[in-house]
Design an enzyme around this catalytic site. Structure first.
Site, PDB file in Angstrom:
ATOM      1  N   GLU A 431       1.008  -1.248  -0.005  1.00 16.52           N
ATOM      2  CA  GLU A 431       0.125   0.240   0.022  1.00 16.52           C
ATOM      3  C   GLU A 431       0.931   1.230  -0.014  1.00 16.52           C
ATOM      4  O   GLU A 431       1.536   1.590   1.034  1.00 16.52           O
ATOM      5  CB  GLU A 431      -0.891   0.168   1.248  1.00 16.52           C
ATOM      6  CG  GLU A 431      -1.471   1.346   1.713  1.00 16.52           C
ATOM      7  CD  GLU A 431      -2.268   1.366   2.951  1.00 16.52           C
ATOM      8  OE1 GLU A 431      -2.170   0.195   3.651  1.00 16.52           O
ATOM      9  OE2 GLU A 431      -2.833   2.131   3.289  1.00 16.52           O
ATOM     10  N   ASP A 504      -1.027  -0.886   5.777  1.00 16.20           N
ATOM     11  CA  ASP A 504      -0.703  -0.218   7.222  1.00 16.20           C
ATOM     12  C   ASP A 504      -1.624  -1.004   8.102  1.00 16.20           C
ATOM     13  O   ASP A 504      -2.822  -1.461   7.822  1.00 16.20           O
ATOM     14  CB  ASP A 504      -1.157   1.047   7.010  1.00 16.20           C
ATOM     15  CG  ASP A 504       0.126   1.818   6.247  1.00 16.20           C
ATOM     16  OD1 ASP A 504       1.224   1.493   6.252  1.00 16.20           O
ATOM     17  OD2 ASP A 504      -0.421   2.974   5.720  1.00 16.20           O
ATOM     18  N   ASP A 506      -3.535  -0.009   9.902  1.00 13.55           N
ATOM     19  CA  ASP A 506      -4.609   0.714  10.707  1.00 13.55           C
ATOM     20  C   ASP A 506      -6.008   0.531   9.710  1.00 13.55           C
ATOM     21  O   ASP A 506      -6.069  -0.472   9.125  1.00 13.55           O
ATOM     22  CB  ASP A 506      -4.464   2.300  10.345  1.00 13.55           C
ATOM     23  CG  ASP A 506      -4.110   2.724   8.927  1.00 13.55           C
ATOM     24  OD1 ASP A 506      -4.429   1.678   7.962  1.00 13.55           O
ATOM     25  OD2 ASP A 506      -3.629   3.761   8.635  1.00 13.55           O
ATOM     26  N   ASP A 508      -7.740   2.029   7.351  1.00 12.57           N
ATOM     27  CA  ASP A 508      -7.621   2.123   5.793  1.00 12.57           C
ATOM     28  C   ASP A 508      -6.640   0.944   5.527  1.00 12.57           C
ATOM     29  O   ASP A 508      -7.096   0.344   4.162  1.00 12.57           O
ATOM     30  CB  ASP A 508      -6.911   3.479   5.624  1.00 12.57           C
ATOM     31  CG  ASP A 508      -7.771   4.599   5.299  1.00 12.57           C
ATOM     32  OD1 ASP A 508      -8.995   4.423   5.512  1.00 12.57           O
ATOM     33  OD2 ASP A 508      -7.130   6.004   5.240  1.00 12.57           O
TER      34      ASP A 508
END
Ligand code: 0RA
Length: 663
Positions: A431, A504, A506, A508
């Protein structure tokens, strides 16, 4: 001692030695028997015992299974079957119960003429569960008496003992075992994993009540579905809009019972799940081929006969046209199933194809005659699918002409590896460009390729195929992997053995990972069934004390490291990124601070750190995505990616703790 007695003792001793050797073999190479010694293998222990109880149900003698997870992670499985036989086994010269519990593959020898779950995929026998348990206790109710035996790591503590009597007719078996910490990486059972299999078994065996209790959390769930497969299909389509009520077909031919339920919905995806003796045949096989053949032939016949397709229109609906919006469950019982394929989940028995095809063909024709409006709806849907497929073919052709999908024209941002033997190569789909840059610098370029992707890729669950194919990120992925897409997909052409998703840690990142998984699931499914998709595990924290550096992959590990460093837990200063704590107690002479950094994204790591923590095969952990429960996966994707917001919110709330989607 008489000669005979000496002989008997010698035989008994020899048998016992063989038993010990068998148990030893299991404990030495547990993965050979249960797949692995991680969470998956651990859960196989419960499955194995439950499968035996379900076999009793298939034989017509059991209507209830209760699984209890106790506080110490021991598990009790209780059924109302015949009870494991206890009479003295003529060959082994000891109680049959002891033989079943201690001799490899002994269970199956008793009863060859029934359909067996336990004879199938996991078919290792309860003795394997016994061998891999710190302790196991079994209680059998049979012929009015209660029998008991206890084992340590598979070895009986004493002969089978009669410990009482019971009133009434209720026979049964109760097995309690505690998985051995010496064998398993974790002995913590996951409620949802156990629940999912029990729910599935309850759908597949409509007369059996499955009860799951979790004493750790005080949870209890009961699964009983009188509608069987029809209820299963409704459950799978809970969040889709069906075009009609499920069609249910049941029959038996040449001793092979066949049961099918299916319906069409407004979606474009196919959700077909097949089972043989309650085992999920993820790779399909002859039963599935028979079912598809029957659908195609019967609907085409009906459509021509009733003028829904004009004789001169040159249209024939193909097997693929019947896939769109189809949700189906096929369950067959086969006396001697042959399992083939990569994961041994593909039925090979050739006779089953025509059995299923005949039964489904006949009963479906009758159904369509009696329900012309349903027939019309389905055929209209399939005609639209045929048109859309033609449009998709043109779209693919168009994109292909621009060379966007083939591997002769690799995407510019791919940093390929130098070796080209797929078996030894892996691709990281990363990403973001900044993390992609670090990964490119940090990797071992000989066998690691890096493909950075920009933000959120298209949601394939919602988009039409031409839009999907026009998407730049999708094109880059398809062309880098080099094995085509959809109908043309050929996993043997894939240029990498492992495809590793690195996003990541998180919200997202987890969304992007889900989008990617959904794409692979819908368009390159074999990569998942062959176990070639992985999820990278970047660390969440860096803990620094002077020159020493440690990485923690979750909060628990962080706390363990802090404890080891004797940090008293008093956090001095907390910013969003860096937490500094005072090391040691008040008396400590050292004043060195411990600095904890919470990584917000992969981009915060430099190439060397990224290599060290997440990419180096010697030290990294990567999670293999598996399709243990394909039905559960469908539900998850539908929930996460579909139109309805409320179930998605609920799902995310429920699973927020486990950011990983382990499908
Ligand atoms: C061997 C033979 C028979 C049943 C079983 C084993 C059996 C095993 C398990 C494990 C959990 N529950 C179970 N219930 C039964 C056949 C019994 C007969 O012929 O009477």
């Amino acid at each position: 001692m008489t000669k005979e007695k000496v002989q008997a003792v010698a035989e008994y001793t020899a048998k016992s030695i063989n038993v010990l050797k068998g148990l030893e073999a299991v404990r030495k190479r547990p993965a050979m028997y249960i797949g692995d010694v991680g969470s998956r293998g651990l859960h196989h222990l419960i499955n194995e015992v439950v499968d035996n109880s379900i076999d009793e149900a298939l034989a017509g003698f059991n209507d209830r299974v209760i699984v209890t997870i106790h506080k110490d992670n021991s598990v009790t499985v209780e059924d109302r079957g015949r009870g494991i036989p206890v009479d003295i086994h003529p060959e082994e010269k000891k109680s049959a119960l002891e033989v079943v519990m201690t001799v490899l593959h002994a269970g199956g020898k008793f009863d060859k003429t029934s359909y067996k779950v336990s004879g199938g995929l996991h078919g290792v026998g309860v003795s394997v569960v016994n061998a891999l348990s710190e302790w196991l206790k079994v209680e059998v109710r049979r012929d009015g008496k209660i029998y008991f035996q206890e084992y340590q790591r598979g070895v009986p503590k004493a002969p089978v003992k009669e410990i009482g009597t019971y009133k009434g007719e209720q026979t049964g078996t109760k097995i309690t075992f505690k998985p051995d910490k010496e064998i398993f990486k974790t002995i913590k059972f996951n409620f949802d994993t156990v629940a999912e299999r029990m729910r599935e078994l309850a759908y597949l065996n409509k007369d059996v009540t499955m009860i799951l209790r979790d004493e750790r959390e005080g949870l209890e769930e009961t699964y009983r579905f009188k509608g069987g497969l029809v209820d299963f299909v409704k459950y799978l389509d809970e969040q889709r809009n069906p075009l009609h009520k499920p069609i249910y077909i049941q029959g038996e031919k040449d001793g092979t019972p066949v049961e099918v339920a299916f319906e069409y919905n407004e979606s474009y995806s196919e959700n077909v799940h097949s089972y043989v003796n309650n085992i999920n045949t993820i790779e399909g096989g002859t039963h599935l081929i028979g079912f598809r053949a029957a659908l195609t032939r019967t609907f085409n016949n009906y459509a021509y006969k009733n003028g829904l397709i004009k004789e001169n229109s040159k249209i024939t609906l193909t097997g693929d046209d019947f896939k769109e919006g189809l949700t189906a469950v096929i369950s067959v019982k086969v006396m001697e199933p042959q399992f083939e394929g990569q994961t041994k989940t593909k039925l090979g028995n050739s006779e089953v194809k025509s059995i299923v095809e005949t039964i489904v063909g006949e009963k479906l024709s009758e159904y369509l005659e009696e329900n012309p409006s349903v027939a019309r709806k389905i055929i209209e849907k399939c005609l639209r699918a045929a048109e859309a497929r033609e449009a998709a073919r043109k779209a693919r052709e168009l994109v292909r002409r621009k060379n966007a999908l083939d591997s002769l024209h690799l995407p510019g941002k791919l940093a390929d590896c130098t070796i080209n033997d797929p078996e030894h190569c892996e691709i990281y789909i990363v990403e973001g460009d900044s993390a992609g840059g670090s990964a490119k610098q940090g990797r071992d370029r000989r066998f690691q390729a890096i493909l950075p992707i920009k933000g959120k890729i298209i949601n394939v669950e919602k988009a039409k195929i031409n839009k999907i194919l026009e998407n730049q990120e999708i094109q880059a992925i398809v062309s880098a992997i080099g094995a085509g897409i959809g109908e043309d997909f050929d996993p043997s052409k894939a240029r990498y053995g492992k495809i590793i998703l690195m996003t990541d840690a998180d919200v997202d990142g987890s969304h992007i990972r889900t989008l990617l998984l959904t794409f692979f699931y819908r368009h390159m499914k074999e990569l998942i069934t062959e176990g070639r998709i992985y999820i990278a595990q970047p660390p969440l924290y860096k803990i620094k004390k002077g020159k020493e550096e440690y990485y923690a992959y979750d909060d628990e590990e962080r706390d363990r490291i802090l404890k080891r460093l004797k940090v008293d837990g008093k956090i001095k200063k907390e910013s969003s990124e860096t937490i500094e704590t005072e090391e040691g107690s008040e008396e400590s002479s050292s004043s060195k601070n411990v600095v904890i950094t919470r990584y917000k994204g992969l981009g915060e790591m430099n190439p060397e750190q990224l290599w060290q923590t997440t990419m180096n095969p010697e030290t990294r952990t990567i999670l293999q995505v598996n399709l243990e429960s394909a039905a559960a996966a469908d539900k998850i994707f539908e929930t996460l990616m579909g139109d309805e917001v409320e179930p998605r919110r609920e799902f995310i709330e429920k699973h927020a703790k486990y950011a990983n989607l382990d499908i």
